[in-house]
Motif scaffolding. Structure first.
Motif, mmCIF file in Angstrom:
data_model
loop_
_atom_site.group_PDB
_atom_site.id
_atom_site.type_symbol
_atom_site.label_atom_id
_atom_site.label_comp_id
_atom_site.label_asym_id
_atom_site.label_seq_id
_atom_site.Cartn_x
_atom_site.Cartn_y
_atom_site.Cartn_z
ATOM 1 N N LEU A 4 0.839 -1.187 0.000
ATOM 2 C CA LEU A 4 0.000 0.000 0.000
ATOM 3 C C LEU A 4 0.881 1.247 0.000
ATOM 4 C CD1 LEU A 4 -2.383 -1.053 2.911
ATOM 5 C CD2 LEU A 4 -2.731 -1.466 0.477
ATOM 6 N N THR A 5 0.554 2.197 -0.833
ATOM 7 C CA THR A 5 1.205 3.493 -0.802
ATOM 8 C C THR A 5 0.186 4.517 -0.348
ATOM 9 O OG1 THR A 5 2.800 2.936 -2.540
ATOM 10 C CG2 THR A 5 2.393 5.271 -2.125
ATOM 11 N N ILE A 6 0.492 5.187 0.736
ATOM 12 C CA ILE A 6 -0.453 6.115 1.356
ATOM 13 C C ILE A 6 0.091 7.536 1.251
ATOM 14 C CG2 ILE A 6 -1.526 6.822 3.532
ATOM 15 C CD1 ILE A 6 -0.500 3.255 3.251
ATOM 16 N N SER A 7 -0.754 8.435 0.812
ATOM 17 C CA SER A 7 -0.455 9.865 0.828
ATOM 18 C C SER A 7 -1.435 10.517 1.787
ATOM 19 C CB SER A 7 -0.594 10.478 -0.567
ATOM 20 O OG SER A 7 0.361 9.941 -1.452
ATOM 21 N N THR A 8 -0.914 11.169 2.803
ATOM 22 C CA THR A 8 -1.779 11.759 3.813
ATOM 23 C C THR A 8 -1.131 13.024 4.344
ATOM 24 O OG1 THR A 8 -3.030 11.292 5.837
ATOM 25 C CG2 THR A 8 -0.780 10.461 5.740
ATOM 26 N N ARG A 9 -1.822 13.695 5.209
ATOM 27 C CA ARG A 9 -1.284 14.930 5.783
ATOM 28 C C ARG A 9 -0.795 14.667 7.196
ATOM 29 N NH1 ARG A 9 -0.813 20.112 4.757
ATOM 30 N NH2 ARG A 9 -0.811 21.662 6.431
ATOM 31 N N GLN A 11 0.076 15.973 10.817
ATOM 32 C CA GLN A 11 -0.225 17.086 11.711
ATOM 33 C C GLN A 11 1.058 17.713 12.245
ATOM 34 O OE1 GLN A 11 -3.165 16.277 14.755
ATOM 35 N NE2 GLN A 11 -4.260 14.843 13.438
ATOM 36 N N LEU A 12 2.048 16.893 12.558
ATOM 37 C CA LEU A 12 3.295 17.414 13.116
ATOM 38 C C LEU A 12 4.098 18.197 12.083
ATOM 39 C CD1 LEU A 12 4.607 14.504 15.385
ATOM 40 C CD2 LEU A 12 3.690 16.710 16.107
ATOM 41 N N LEU A 13 4.172 17.666 10.864
ATOM 42 C CA LEU A 13 4.965 18.319 9.821
ATOM 43 C C LEU A 13 4.207 19.453 9.141
ATOM 44 C CD1 LEU A 13 6.536 15.147 8.167
ATOM 45 C CD2 LEU A 13 7.686 16.770 9.686
ATOM 46 N N GLY A 14 2.886 19.388 9.198
ATOM 47 C CA GLY A 14 2.077 20.400 8.535
ATOM 48 C C GLY A 14 2.160 20.322 7.025
ATOM 49 N N GLN A 15 2.381 19.141 6.502
ATOM 50 C CA GLN A 15 2.488 18.960 5.056
ATOM 51 C C GLN A 15 2.099 17.527 4.695
ATOM 52 O OE1 GLN A 15 6.746 19.678 4.512
ATOM 53 N NE2 GLN A 15 7.099 17.484 4.298
ATOM 54 N N SER A 16 1.946 17.296 3.392
ATOM 55 C CA SER A 16 1.630 15.946 2.931
ATOM 56 C C SER A 16 2.845 15.050 3.069
ATOM 57 C CB SER A 16 1.179 15.979 1.468
ATOM 58 O OG SER A 16 -0.029 16.699 1.336
ATOM 59 N N ILE A 17 2.590 13.784 3.319
ATOM 60 C CA ILE A 17 3.660 12.804 3.492
ATOM 61 C C ILE A 17 3.270 11.519 2.768
ATOM 62 C CG2 ILE A 17 2.732 11.904 5.668
ATOM 63 C CD1 ILE A 17 6.464 12.388 4.981
ATOM 64 N N ASP A 18 4.246 10.883 2.136
ATOM 65 C CA ASP A 18 4.015 9.612 1.460
ATOM 66 C C ASP A 18 4.753 8.506 2.202
ATOM 67 O OD1 ASP A 18 2.599 10.859 -0.645
ATOM 68 O OD2 ASP A 18 4.473 11.288 -1.711
ATOM 69 N N PHE A 19 4.077 7.372 2.380
ATOM 70 C CA PHE A 19 4.767 6.203 2.918
ATOM 71 C C PHE A 19 4.173 4.937 2.303
ATOM 72 C CE2 PHE A 19 1.351 7.044 5.965
ATOM 73 C CZ PHE A 19 0.843 5.793 6.277
ATOM 74 N N THR A 20 4.997 3.908 2.263
ATOM 75 C CA THR A 20 4.608 2.621 1.686
ATOM 76 C C THR A 20 4.649 1.555 2.769
ATOM 77 O OG1 THR A 20 5.380 3.158 -0.539
ATOM 78 C CG2 THR A 20 5.249 0.827 0.027
ATOM 79 N N VAL A 21 3.654 0.685 2.760
ATOM 80 C CA VAL A 21 3.588 -0.441 3.690
ATOM 81 C C VAL A 21 3.547 -1.733 2.885
ATOM 82 C CG1 VAL A 21 2.328 -1.511 5.583
ATOM 83 C CG2 VAL A 21 2.266 0.983 5.308
ATOM 84 N N VAL A 22 4.428 -2.657 3.210
ATOM 85 C CA VAL A 22 4.424 -3.989 2.598
ATOM 86 C C VAL A 22 4.075 -4.983 3.690
ATOM 87 C CG1 VAL A 22 5.751 -5.751 1.379
ATOM 88 C CG2 VAL A 22 6.152 -3.326 0.884
ATOM 89 N N MET A 23 2.937 -5.651 3.524
ATOM 90 C CA MET A 23 2.423 -6.582 4.527
ATOM 91 C C MET A 23 2.702 -8.029 4.125
ATOM 92 S SD MET A 23 0.915 -4.858 6.977
ATOM 93 C CE MET A 23 -0.256 -6.007 7.731
ATOM 94 N N PRO A 24 2.824 -8.928 5.103
ATOM 95 C CA PRO A 24 3.000 -10.348 4.780
ATOM 96 C C PRO A 24 1.734 -10.939 4.187
ATOM 97 C CG PRO A 24 2.711 -10.039 7.141
ATOM 98 C CD PRO A 24 2.829 -8.671 6.553
ATOM 99 N N ASP A 25 1.885 -12.118 3.590
ATOM 100 C CA ASP A 25 0.731 -12.815 3.024
ATOM 101 C C ASP A 25 -0.311 -13.062 4.098
ATOM 102 O OD1 ASP A 25 1.775 -12.952 0.479
ATOM 103 O OD2 ASP A 25 2.709 -14.911 0.790
ATOM 104 N N GLY A 26 -1.573 -12.983 3.692
ATOM 105 C CA GLY A 26 -2.660 -13.310 4.593
ATOM 106 C C GLY A 26 -2.887 -14.808 4.645
#
Length: 279
Positions: A4-9, A11-26
């Motif tokens: 998953l690649t998430i783009s969100t805001r 609160q601490l930085l006061g700006q948009s931030i992008d991060f990626t999450v790679v999860m194990p198999d379900g």
């Protein structure tokens, strides 16, 4: 595996931030034709349900992976097969974009260190099911990210079980005034008086050892042709002086992915050996 690649805001930085999450198999599930009303009623009466094979009750431990000054939230996934390692180790890998911040709090109202330690874990937990037990997280990084990982682990040792550095900039005071790096460093560090300050990893290591703080398990590796090798060796020396347990690896390699890819594999294997993830 889910990526998953998430783009969100932030609160601490006061700006948009992008991060990626790679999860194990379900879990593996067995599927059949839609159940009849009678069979559903029977399941309710007996408390049984359709079969789920190999389901894990425990949420995966989070492993934060920090990039260097030229990377972003995609860097680790572009070079390391994270989905395989996530499933094999039962880890959730999280990578964020942090520019050339060195993962430090900036005077200009950009508290990268606080974001990494406090807000990012909450953003991740809002999106996926992960282990949020205090002190369960793992953090690692390469180059400036290696510095960031050790800075986070030594500044907030209660948050992490282990930290890893791949070719990390671990003795910043020794390199701060070198012309080739001066502009890069001065963009991130708010003081010129590095030695002994709260951004000096060697000082943090000594302080944590002196006051008896329970530090996370530490692992570091550096290539023998890498320009930051003297810094890794210096960190190893100070760790030994302080009686801090540091697993250190060194072999032929430079400041590039030809070294970091096998180093990452060794780090993940070490985590398994230490009982911090599956093998």
């Amino acid at each position: 595996m889910a990526r998953l690649t998430i783009s969100t805001r932030s609160q601490l930085l006061g700006q948009s931030i992008d991060f990626t999450v790679v999860m194990p198999d379900g879990p593996s599930r067995s599927f059949s034709a839609a159940p009849s009303a009678a069979s559903l009623k029977a399941e309710e009466a007996t408390g049984s349900s359709r079969k789920v094979v190999g389901e894990r009750a425990d949420a995966p431990r989070v492993c934060y992976l920090l990039h260097g000054t030229s990377g972003n939230h995609r860097t680790w996934g572009d070079h390391v097969v994270l989905h395989r390692e996530a499933s094999r180790r039962h880890l959730a890998f999280v990578s964020m974009s942090a520019g050339r911040s060195f993962y430090l709090n900036w005077d200009a109202g950009l508290p990268w260190s606080d974001f990494l330690a406090f807000e990012l874990p909450e953003l991740v937990a809002d999106c996926v099911r992960v282990d949020t037990t205090p002190g369960s997280a793992i953090i690692a990084g390469l180059s400036a990210g290696g510095y960031g990982a050790f800075h986070a682990a030594l500044t907030h040792p209660q948050l992490y079980a282990a930290a890893g550095s791949l070719s990390g900039v671990l003795d910043i005071a020794s390199a701060y005034n070198r012309p080739r790096r001066a502009e890069l460093y001065r963009g991130a560090f708010v003081t010129d008086n590095i030695a002994g300050s709260d951004v000096d990893l060697l000082a943090l290591l000594r302080a944590g050892s002196a006051d008896g703080t329970l530090l996370p398990k530490l692992w570091a590796a550096c290539g023998s042709s890498d320009h930051v090798l003297p810094q890794s060796r210096r960190f190893l020396e100070v760790a030994a002086e302080c009686g801090v347990d540091l697993t250190y690896r060194e072999w032929e390699g430079d400041h590039d992915w030809e070294f970091w890819t096998p180093a990452a594999a060794e780090f993940f294997a070490w985590l398994s050996h230490e009982g911090l993830c599956l093998g």
